[in-house]
Design a protein around this motif. Structure first.
Motif, PDB file in Angstrom:
ATOM      1  N   GLN A  79      23.010  73.969  83.958  1.00  0.00           N
ATOM      2  CA  GLN A  79      22.173  75.124  83.631  1.00  0.00           C
ATOM      3  C   GLN A  79      21.407  74.961  82.317  1.00  0.00           C
ATOM      4  N   GLU A 126      21.417  82.765  79.288  1.00  0.00           N
ATOM      5  CA  GLU A 126      20.520  83.662  80.008  1.00  0.00           C
ATOM      6  C   GLU A 126      21.268  84.019  81.287  1.00  0.00           C
ATOM      7  N   THR A 141      13.932  81.618  71.605  1.00  0.00           N
ATOM      8  CA  THR A 141      14.624  80.348  71.827  1.00  0.00           C
ATOM      9  C   THR A 141      13.660  79.209  71.499  1.00  0.00           C
ATOM     10  N   VAL A 166      25.381  82.733  84.847  1.00  0.00           N
ATOM     11  CA  VAL A 166      24.496  82.029  83.923  1.00  0.00           C
ATOM     12  C   VAL A 166      23.340  81.401  84.691  1.00  0.00           C
ATOM     13  N   CYS A 224      18.722  74.319  79.544  1.00  0.00           N
ATOM     14  CA  CYS A 224      17.265  74.431  79.574  1.00  0.00           C
ATOM     15  C   CYS A 224      16.654  73.100  79.146  1.00  0.00           C
ATOM     16  N   HIS A 283      20.309  78.224  76.679  1.00  0.00           N
ATOM     17  CA  HIS A 283      19.196  78.002  75.757  1.00  0.00           C
ATOM     18  C   HIS A 283      19.707  77.771  74.348  1.00  0.00           C
ATOM     19  N   ARG A 342      21.980  86.539  84.856  1.00  0.00           N
ATOM     20  CA  ARG A 342      21.336  87.394  85.862  1.00  0.00           C
ATOM     21  C   ARG A 342      21.468  88.841  85.411  1.00  0.00           C
ATOM     22  N   MET A 346      19.826  87.867  75.848  1.00  0.00           N
ATOM     23  CA  MET A 346      20.756  86.758  76.091  1.00  0.00           C
ATOM     24  C   MET A 346      22.098  87.001  75.423  1.00  0.00           C
ATOM     25  N   GLU A 347      23.127  86.321  75.952  1.00  0.00           N
ATOM     26  CA  GLU A 347      24.486  86.420  75.405  1.00  0.00           C
ATOM     27  C   GLU A 347      24.773  85.230  74.503  1.00  0.00           C
ATOM     28  N   ARG A 394      11.556  81.790  74.797  1.00  0.00           N
ATOM     29  CA  ARG A 394      12.037  83.014  75.465  1.00  0.00           C
ATOM     30  C   ARG A 394      12.643  83.977  74.443  1.00  0.00           C
ATOM     31  N   ASP A 395      12.584  85.259  74.776  1.00  0.00           N
ATOM     32  CA  ASP A 395      13.155  86.310  73.949  1.00  0.00           C
ATOM     33  C   ASP A 395      14.682  86.188  73.956  1.00  0.00           C
ATOM     34  N   THR A 396      15.304  86.213  72.779  1.00  0.00           N
ATOM     35  CA  THR A 396      16.759  86.066  72.700  1.00  0.00           C
ATOM     36  C   THR A 396      17.516  87.387  72.847  1.00  0.00           C
TER      37      THR A 396
END
Length: 87
Positions: free
Chosen positions: A75, A8, A44, A24, A77, A28, A10, A53-54, A48-50
């Motif tokens: 970082q 996730e 995830t 980062v 989760c 997740h 910025r 995300m990278e 959370r919506d994937t």
């Protein structure tokens, strides 16, 4: 279930090799799509919506290694980690 590790980041940030300061926010975990194993499921393990995300393309290479890239331990989760313990 295979796990896909996602960053996730910025808004406007980039993560990964060659980036001086990865943006980062969190690392997740998501299940892999059964039809396309390299793609994550839509959510995830923490809900959370994937889509934004990278994909890290990280895979542990030996038993006992963490599910996340070790350099991003701070970082990770905690909710995804907790969900992985129940699998």
């Amino acid at each position: 279930m295979a796990i896909i590790v996602l960053f996730e980041v910025r808004p406007g940030g980039e993560a990964g090799p060659g980036v001086a300061e990865p943006a980062v926010v969190a690392v997740h975990a998501a299940g892999s799509d059964p039809d396309v194993p390299e793609d994550p499921l839509p959510m995830t393990l923490c809900g959370r919506d994937t889509v934004p995300m990278e994909h890290t393309h990280y895979r542990r290479t030996a038993p006992g290694q963490p599910w996340y890239p070790p350099e991003f331990a701070a970082q990770r989760c905690p909710e995804c980690e907790w969900a992985l313990r129940d699998l």
